[in-house]
Design a protein around this motif. Structure first.
Motif, short mmCIF file in Angstrom:
data_model
loop_
_atom_site.label_atom_id
_atom_site.label_comp_id
_atom_site.label_asym_id
_atom_site.label_seq_id
_atom_site.Cartn_x
_atom_site.Cartn_y
_atom_site.Cartn_z
N ASP A 109 13.24 -61.61 8.41
CA ASP A 109 13.26 -61.47 9.93
C ASP A 109 14.99 -61.46 9.93
OD1 ASP A 109 12.69 -61.62 12.58
OD2 ASP A 109 13.65 -63.68 12.44
N GLY A 110 15.40 -60.68 10.70
CA GLY A 110 16.91 -60.63 10.85
C GLY A 110 17.39 -59.47 11.94
N VAL A 111 18.66 -59.07 11.69
CA VAL A 111 19.29 -58.09 12.57
C VAL A 111 19.27 -56.70 11.73
CG1 VAL A 111 21.12 -57.28 14.07
CG2 VAL A 111 20.42 -59.66 14.27
N MET A 112 18.63 -55.74 12.20
CA MET A 112 18.56 -54.41 11.41
C MET A 112 19.78 -53.41 12.16
SD MET A 112 17.50 -52.10 9.51
CE MET A 112 15.89 -52.39 8.91
N ARG A 113 20.45 -52.83 11.25
CA ARG A 113 21.31 -52.23 11.79
C ARG A 113 21.40 -50.72 10.88
NH1 ARG A 113 24.15 -56.89 11.10
NH2 ARG A 113 25.02 -57.65 13.03
N MET A 114 21.21 -49.56 11.41
CA MET A 114 21.39 -48.48 10.70
C MET A 114 22.65 -47.36 11.19
SD MET A 114 17.21 -47.57 10.80
CE MET A 114 17.49 -46.11 9.85
N ALA A 115 23.38 -46.85 10.06
CA ALA A 115 24.46 -46.00 10.83
C ALA A 115 23.98 -44.64 10.44
CB ALA A 115 25.43 -46.20 9.60
N TYR A 116 23.89 -44.06 11.76
CA TYR A 116 23.33 -42.74 12.27
C TYR A 116 24.72 -42.00 12.30
CZ TYR A 116 18.26 -43.27 13.26
OH TYR A 116 17.17 -43.78 12.99
N PRO A 117 24.67 -40.89 11.66
CA PRO A 117 25.71 -39.88 11.51
C PRO A 117 25.87 -39.28 13.15
CG PRO A 117 24.37 -39.57 9.76
CD PRO A 117 23.48 -40.27 10.41
N GLY A 118 26.90 -39.13 13.50
CA GLY A 118 27.20 -38.49 14.83
C GLY A 118 26.59 -37.03 15.18
N GLU A 119 26.54 -36.40 14.11
CA GLU A 119 25.92 -35.02 14.14
C GLU A 119 24.31 -35.32 14.23
OE1 GLU A 119 26.77 -32.81 10.65
OE2 GLU A 119 29.00 -32.58 11.14
N THR A 120 23.86 -36.08 13.70
CA THR A 120 22.31 -36.50 13.83
C THR A 120 21.94 -36.76 15.28
OG1 THR A 120 21.86 -37.02 11.49
CG2 THR A 120 20.20 -37.84 12.79
N LEU A 121 22.79 -37.70 15.76
CA LEU A 121 22.58 -38.07 17.21
C LEU A 121 22.72 -36.95 18.23
CD1 LEU A 121 24.25 -41.75 17.21
CD2 LEU A 121 21.71 -41.00 16.99
N ALA A 122 23.67 -36.24 17.85
CA ALA A 122 24.05 -34.87 18.62
C ALA A 122 22.78 -34.04 18.77
CB ALA A 122 25.28 -34.18 18.45
N ALA A 123 22.22 -33.79 17.68
CA ALA A 123 21.18 -32.88 17.29
C ALA A 123 19.85 -33.54 17.96
CB ALA A 123 20.82 -32.69 15.83
N LEU A 124 19.75 -34.80 18.05
CA LEU A 124 18.66 -35.52 18.61
C LEU A 124 18.86 -35.56 20.21
CD1 LEU A 124 18.02 -38.24 16.46
CD2 LEU A 124 16.60 -36.39 16.73
N GLY A 125 20.06 -35.13 20.83
CA GLY A 125 20.29 -34.98 22.35
C GLY A 125 21.11 -36.19 22.70
N VAL A 126 21.59 -36.99 21.99
CA VAL A 126 22.30 -38.11 22.41
C VAL A 126 23.82 -37.67 22.64
CG1 VAL A 126 23.26 -40.32 21.92
CG2 VAL A 126 20.84 -39.76 21.07
N GLU A 127 24.56 -38.02 23.58
CA GLU A 127 25.99 -37.49 23.99
C GLU A 127 26.84 -38.51 23.32
OE1 GLU A 127 27.06 -36.42 28.06
OE2 GLU A 127 25.17 -35.77 28.32
N ILE A 128 27.71 -37.98 22.26
CA ILE A 128 28.30 -38.96 21.42
C ILE A 128 29.82 -38.09 21.58
CG2 ILE A 128 26.95 -40.00 19.94
CD1 ILE A 128 28.47 -37.31 18.37
N ASP A 129 30.86 -38.87 21.32
CA ASP A 129 32.21 -38.41 21.35
C ASP A 129 32.91 -37.96 20.01
OD1 ASP A 129 32.98 -40.90 20.30
OD2 ASP A 129 34.16 -41.49 21.84
N ASP A 130 31.94 -38.26 18.98
CA ASP A 130 32.63 -37.93 17.62
C ASP A 130 31.51 -37.53 16.65
OD1 ASP A 130 34.07 -37.76 15.23
OD2 ASP A 130 35.00 -39.60 15.50
N PRO A 131 31.39 -36.23 16.77
CA PRO A 131 30.17 -36.10 15.67
C PRO A 131 30.44 -36.45 14.01
CG PRO A 131 31.22 -34.03 16.27
CD PRO A 131 32.11 -35.28 17.07
N GLY A 132 31.77 -36.64 13.77
CA GLY A 132 32.14 -37.23 12.46
C GLY A 132 31.95 -38.64 12.16
#
Length: 184
Positions: A109-132
Motif C-alpha cells: 500500500d502506498g502512493v503510485m506514480r507513473m511517468a507518462y511521456p508527453g507524446e503518449t498523453l497527447a496521443a491519448l487526447g490529453v492537452e500537454i505543453d511539452d511532448p518531450g
C-alpha cells in the motif's frame, strides 16, 4: 517532484529480510522479483512469477477487460504490452508505506506514480505543453498479491486505487533527470 522506482520494493525487501517464516518469506521474494522485473520492463520475468492461470483484478474498473486479464500468461503479457510497453510508461514507483504478508498473500500500500511521456498523453487526447517531457500519474494504491495454493506462485494482482491518477496530470510535469535510475 521526483520519481524513484527503487522505492517500489524497498519496504518489501526490508520485510523479507526480517521474515523468519519460510512460506511468508517465499511470498515476499516472489513479489520482490515481480516488482523488479516489471521495473526493468522484463515481461517474461514478470510472467515467471505467476501461476499458469493468473488473474489480475482492477477493482476500480472491473468491467474493463484490458485491465483485468485472466486465465493465461498470454493474457497478462498482452496487459503489460498494452499498458506499459506501448505507452512507454514503464517508469513507475509504488512508494509503499505498508507491507502485510502471510501464507496466502502479500499486500502493498502506498502512493503510485507513473511517468507518462508527453507524446503518449497527447496521443491519448490529453492537452500537454511539452511532448518531450514526462507527466506523473499519481494515486494512492493498494495491491493484494494472492498466492496460488497449488503452485506457490503469484495468482496475480488485485488493485485498489484512491483517485483518478490522471486527474491533474498536466500539472505534474517532470524531466528524465527527475527519474532516479534503477539500482537492481
Amino acid at each position: 517532484m521526483k520519481l524513484n522506482p527503487n522505492n517500489t520494493w524497498r519496504l518489501v525487501q526490508e520485510r523479507m529480510e526480517r521474515e523468519s517464516d519460510p512460506k511468508t518469506r517465499r511470498n515476499l521474494e516472489l513479489v520482490l522479483q515481480h516488482m523488479q522485473q516489471e521495473a526493468k520492463g522484463d515481461i517474461e520475468g514478470v510472467v515467471a512469477t505467476l501461476c499458469n492461470k493468473p488473474k489480475y483484478v482492477s477493482h476500480d474498473m472491473p468491467d474493463e477487460e484490458t485491465l483485468n486479464p485472466a486465465g493465461s500468461k498470454d493474457a497478462v503479457r498482452s496487459f503489460y504490452d498494452l499498458t506499459i510497453v506501448q505507452t512507454c510508461a514503464n517508469q513507475l514507483e509504488l512508494n509503499c508505506d505498508r507491507v502485510i504478508a502471510d501464507h496466502e498473500a502479500v499486500m502493498t500500500d502506498g502512493v503510485m506514480r507513473m511517468a507518462y511521456p508527453g507524446e503518449t498523453l497527447a496521443a491519448l487526447g490529453v492537452e500537454i505543453d511539452d511532448p518531450g517531457a514526462y507527466y506523473l500519474y499519481q494515486t494512492r494504491m493498494s495491491v493484494v498479491w494472492p498466492i496460488d495454493p497449488e503452485s506457490g506462485m503469484l495468482l496475480g494482482e488485485e488493485t485498489y486505487t484512491g483517485t483518478d491518477g490522471f486527474e491533474g496530470i498536466t500539472e505534474r510535469k517532470i524531466t528524465a533527470d527527475d527519474i532516479t535510475p534503477l539500482s537492481i
